[in-house]
Scaffold this motif. Structure first.
Motif, mmCIF file in Angstrom:
data_model
loop_
_atom_site.group_PDB
_atom_site.id
_atom_site.type_symbol
_atom_site.label_atom_id
_atom_site.label_comp_id
_atom_site.label_asym_id
_atom_site.label_seq_id
_atom_site.Cartn_x
_atom_site.Cartn_y
_atom_site.Cartn_z
ATOM 1 N N ARG A 124 -1.940 -11.451 8.493
ATOM 2 C CA ARG A 124 -2.519 -10.713 7.364
ATOM 3 C C ARG A 124 -3.767 -11.430 6.858
ATOM 4 O O ARG A 124 -3.747 -12.643 6.640
ATOM 5 N N LEU A 125 -4.820 -10.682 6.685
ATOM 6 C CA LEU A 125 -6.054 -11.207 6.112
ATOM 7 C C LEU A 125 -6.236 -10.619 4.718
ATOM 8 O O LEU A 125 -5.881 -9.476 4.473
ATOM 9 N N PRO A 126 -6.757 -11.397 3.750
ATOM 10 C CA PRO A 126 -7.517 -12.643 3.964
ATOM 11 C C PRO A 126 -6.715 -13.940 3.841
ATOM 12 O O PRO A 126 -7.284 -15.014 3.957
ATOM 13 N N ASP A 127 -5.411 -13.883 3.580
ATOM 14 C CA ASP A 127 -4.665 -15.102 3.278
ATOM 15 C C ASP A 127 -3.985 -15.713 4.513
ATOM 16 O O ASP A 127 -3.285 -16.718 4.397
ATOM 17 N N ASN A 128 -4.179 -15.097 5.691
ATOM 18 C CA ASN A 128 -3.663 -15.654 6.948
ATOM 19 C C ASN A 128 -2.148 -15.829 6.965
ATOM 20 O O ASN A 128 -1.635 -16.763 7.589
ATOM 21 N N GLU A 129 -1.433 -14.952 6.316
ATOM 22 C CA GLU A 129 0.033 -14.951 6.385
ATOM 23 C C GLU A 129 0.453 -14.447 7.760
ATOM 24 O O GLU A 129 0.051 -13.365 8.188
ATOM 25 N N ILE A 130 1.276 -15.228 8.487
ATOM 26 C CA ILE A 130 1.595 -14.933 9.882
ATOM 27 C C ILE A 130 3.081 -14.622 10.037
ATOM 28 O O ILE A 130 3.936 -15.320 9.478
ATOM 29 N N THR A 131 3.387 -13.573 10.779
ATOM 30 C CA THR A 131 4.753 -13.231 11.158
ATOM 31 C C THR A 131 4.818 -13.178 12.681
ATOM 32 O O THR A 131 4.025 -12.468 13.314
ATOM 33 N N GLU A 132 5.757 -13.905 13.268
ATOM 34 C CA GLU A 132 5.810 -14.048 14.722
ATOM 35 C C GLU A 132 7.060 -13.400 15.308
ATOM 36 O O GLU A 132 8.000 -13.039 14.592
ATOM 37 N N ASP A 133 7.047 -13.261 16.625
ATOM 38 C CA ASP A 133 8.197 -12.822 17.424
ATOM 39 C C ASP A 133 8.712 -11.441 17.019
ATOM 40 O O ASP A 133 9.922 -11.179 17.018
ATOM 41 N N LEU A 134 7.806 -10.533 16.700
ATOM 42 C CA LEU A 134 8.197 -9.161 16.404
ATOM 43 C C LEU A 134 8.375 -8.396 17.708
ATOM 44 O O LEU A 134 7.625 -8.585 18.673
ATOM 45 N N THR A 135 9.360 -7.515 17.766
ATOM 46 C CA THR A 135 9.563 -6.676 18.945
ATOM 47 C C THR A 135 9.320 -5.203 18.641
ATOM 48 O O THR A 135 9.129 -4.409 19.570
ATOM 49 N N SER A 136 9.292 -4.834 17.375
ATOM 50 C CA SER A 136 9.039 -3.453 16.984
ATOM 51 C C SER A 136 7.536 -3.219 16.849
ATOM 52 O O SER A 136 6.759 -4.159 16.637
ATOM 53 N N THR A 137 7.124 -1.957 16.957
ATOM 54 C CA THR A 137 5.718 -1.612 16.771
ATOM 55 C C THR A 137 5.445 -1.077 15.365
ATOM 56 O O THR A 137 4.421 -0.446 15.124
ATOM 57 N N THR A 138 6.375 -1.343 14.459
ATOM 58 C CA THR A 138 6.184 -1.027 13.037
ATOM 59 C C THR A 138 6.475 -2.273 12.220
ATOM 60 O O THR A 138 7.499 -2.936 12.429
ATOM 61 N N PHE A 139 5.570 -2.592 11.301
ATOM 62 C CA PHE A 139 5.717 -3.792 10.486
ATOM 63 C C PHE A 139 5.448 -3.423 9.034
ATOM 64 O O PHE A 139 4.445 -2.764 8.730
ATOM 65 N N THR A 140 6.368 -3.806 8.141
ATOM 66 C CA THR A 140 6.188 -3.556 6.713
ATOM 67 C C THR A 140 6.035 -4.870 5.973
ATOM 68 O O THR A 140 6.648 -5.883 6.345
ATOM 69 N N ASP A 141 5.226 -4.839 4.927
ATOM 70 C CA ASP A 141 4.881 -6.065 4.212
ATOM 71 C C ASP A 141 4.660 -5.721 2.746
ATOM 72 O O ASP A 141 3.735 -4.970 2.411
ATOM 73 N N ARG A 142 5.522 -6.250 1.864
ATOM 74 C CA ARG A 142 5.375 -5.957 0.431
ATOM 75 C C ARG A 142 4.250 -6.798 -0.158
ATOM 76 O O ARG A 142 4.289 -8.031 -0.116
ATOM 77 N N VAL A 143 3.261 -6.135 -0.699
ATOM 78 C CA VAL A 143 2.135 -6.777 -1.367
ATOM 79 C C VAL A 143 1.872 -5.999 -2.651
ATOM 80 O O VAL A 143 1.492 -4.823 -2.606
ATOM 81 N N GLU A 144 2.089 -6.630 -3.776
ATOM 82 C CA GLU A 144 1.941 -5.941 -5.049
ATOM 83 C C GLU A 144 0.469 -5.652 -5.345
ATOM 84 O O GLU A 144 -0.429 -6.372 -4.920
ATOM 85 N N MET A 145 0.264 -4.583 -6.094
ATOM 86 C CA MET A 145 -1.077 -4.202 -6.499
ATOM 87 C C MET A 145 -1.702 -5.317 -7.342
ATOM 88 O O MET A 145 -1.041 -5.928 -8.175
ATOM 89 N N THR A 146 -2.970 -5.589 -7.099
ATOM 90 C CA THR A 146 -3.679 -6.654 -7.797
ATOM 91 C C THR A 146 -4.614 -6.064 -8.849
ATOM 92 O O THR A 146 -4.961 -4.882 -8.811
ATOM 93 N N GLN A 147 -5.028 -6.893 -9.783
ATOM 94 C CA GLN A 147 -6.000 -6.458 -10.793
ATOM 95 C C GLN A 147 -7.407 -6.504 -10.212
ATOM 96 O O GLN A 147 -8.167 -5.547 -10.301
ATOM 97 N N GLU A 148 -7.751 -7.667 -9.621
ATOM 98 C CA GLU A 148 -9.056 -7.774 -8.999
ATOM 99 C C GLU A 148 -9.034 -7.121 -7.616
ATOM 100 O O GLU A 148 -7.974 -6.921 -7.028
ATOM 101 N N LEU A 149 -10.209 -6.813 -7.091
ATOM 102 C CA LEU A 149 -10.296 -6.160 -5.790
ATOM 103 C C LEU A 149 -10.040 -7.176 -4.681
ATOM 104 O O LEU A 149 -10.708 -8.205 -4.603
ATOM 105 N N VAL A 150 -9.064 -6.882 -3.812
ATOM 106 C CA VAL A 150 -8.751 -7.727 -2.663
ATOM 107 C C VAL A 150 -8.766 -6.848 -1.411
ATOM 108 O O VAL A 150 -8.144 -5.787 -1.384
#
Length: 286
Positions: A124-150
């Protein structure tokens, strides 16, 4: 693997082939099988190479009269790398990013690969959060809405048999909102960085920054967001601004200046508003 070939039944002169026939089989010049056979015999012998790769398999026959021409076949032997993934799409709803992509169905060289042996690494960019060894072609990631633009995007790397393909990037999604008032004149080289560009029909004709647009009537050069003309493809692509947060009780004004290359070739420009930087999300035409 298994090497198979059939010994001919005739000589070059057209006579019936008789007597013992010897054979030598090579893979990229290295001997993989040898033996003796009789005319018309189908030979099936095991063959092994030292590593995966593209091989030129050749078979030469010989008898008392001399050697035959080489019979050859090019083939990939061993595990082959799959083709890259495709259609990497990022969406966001209810505080969750959903990333999907299409798995490859073919290999790069026409060789063998086991789809069950593929894994994926998601970054995940821009914070370089990495998830490895996935076998599915669907990936979900909870990221809360921010105040500033990211600005968020994801890159997916396919891993197979100890090797990795080049990462494939998703579309960009921005959380938060730009403060108002906001404007741009496209002077800076990265002026489109905050915009979302969508090439709807994937014809590679899409919005871009033009740094020396010449206006003949006023004899001036300006910087613009431009769309290239095509005589065969529809200009159905989108240039979407960064997100803004509107407050109730206020009136908001949108201003923009549009120009065409020539007065004899007028263009049509539609302006829409929506809740996501997607074609479906821009639902209300202004």
């Amino acid at each position: 693997g298994t090497l198979e070939f059939t010994v001919p039944q005739q000589t070059f002169g057209g006579d019936a082939l008789t007597g013992e026939v010897s054979y030598l089989a090579r893979a990229n010049g290295n001997l993989i099988a040898e033996g003796k056979a009789t005319p018309g015999e189908k030979i099936t012998v095991p063959a092994t190479v030292s590593e995966a790769g593209m091989y030129d398999i050749t078979v030469v026959l010989s008898n008392a009269a001399g050697r035959s021409p080489r019979a050859s076949q090019k083939v990939w032997i061993g595990h082959d790398m799959p083709e890259p993934i495709s259609n990497v799409v990022l969406e966001y709803a209810d505080g969750v990013f959903t990333l999907t992509w299409d798995a490859p169905t073919t290999s790069q060289n026409g060789g063998y690969f086991d789809p069950a042996g593929i894994t994926y690494t998601v970054r995940r960019l821009p914070d370089n959060e990495i998830t490895e060894d996935l076998t599915s072609t669907t990936f979900t990631d909870r990221v809360e809405m921010t105040q500033e633009l990211v600005t968020y995007s994801y890159v997916v790397t396919l891993n197979y048999n100890g090797k990795s393909l080049d990462p494939v990037s998703s579309n960009v999604w921005r959380l938060g909102a730009m403060s108002l008032p906001w404007s741009t004149d496209f002077v800076k080289e990265d002026a489109l960085k905050l915009f979302t560009v969508i090439d709807v029909n994937e014809d590679r004709c899409e919005w871009y920054r033009e740094w020396d647009w010449y206006i003949e009537d006023t004899d001036e050069v300006v910087q613009v967001a431009a769309y290239p003309y095509s005589s065969s493809k529809e200009a159905d692509d989108w240039l979407i601004t960064p997100p803004f947060e509107f407050q109730p009780g206020y009136t908001y004004t949108l201003e923009f200046e549009a120009i065409a290359m020539r007065a004899s070739d007028p263009e049509r420009l539609a302006v829409s508003i929506g809740t996501s930087p997607t074609v479906d999300g821009m639902a209300r035409e202004l």
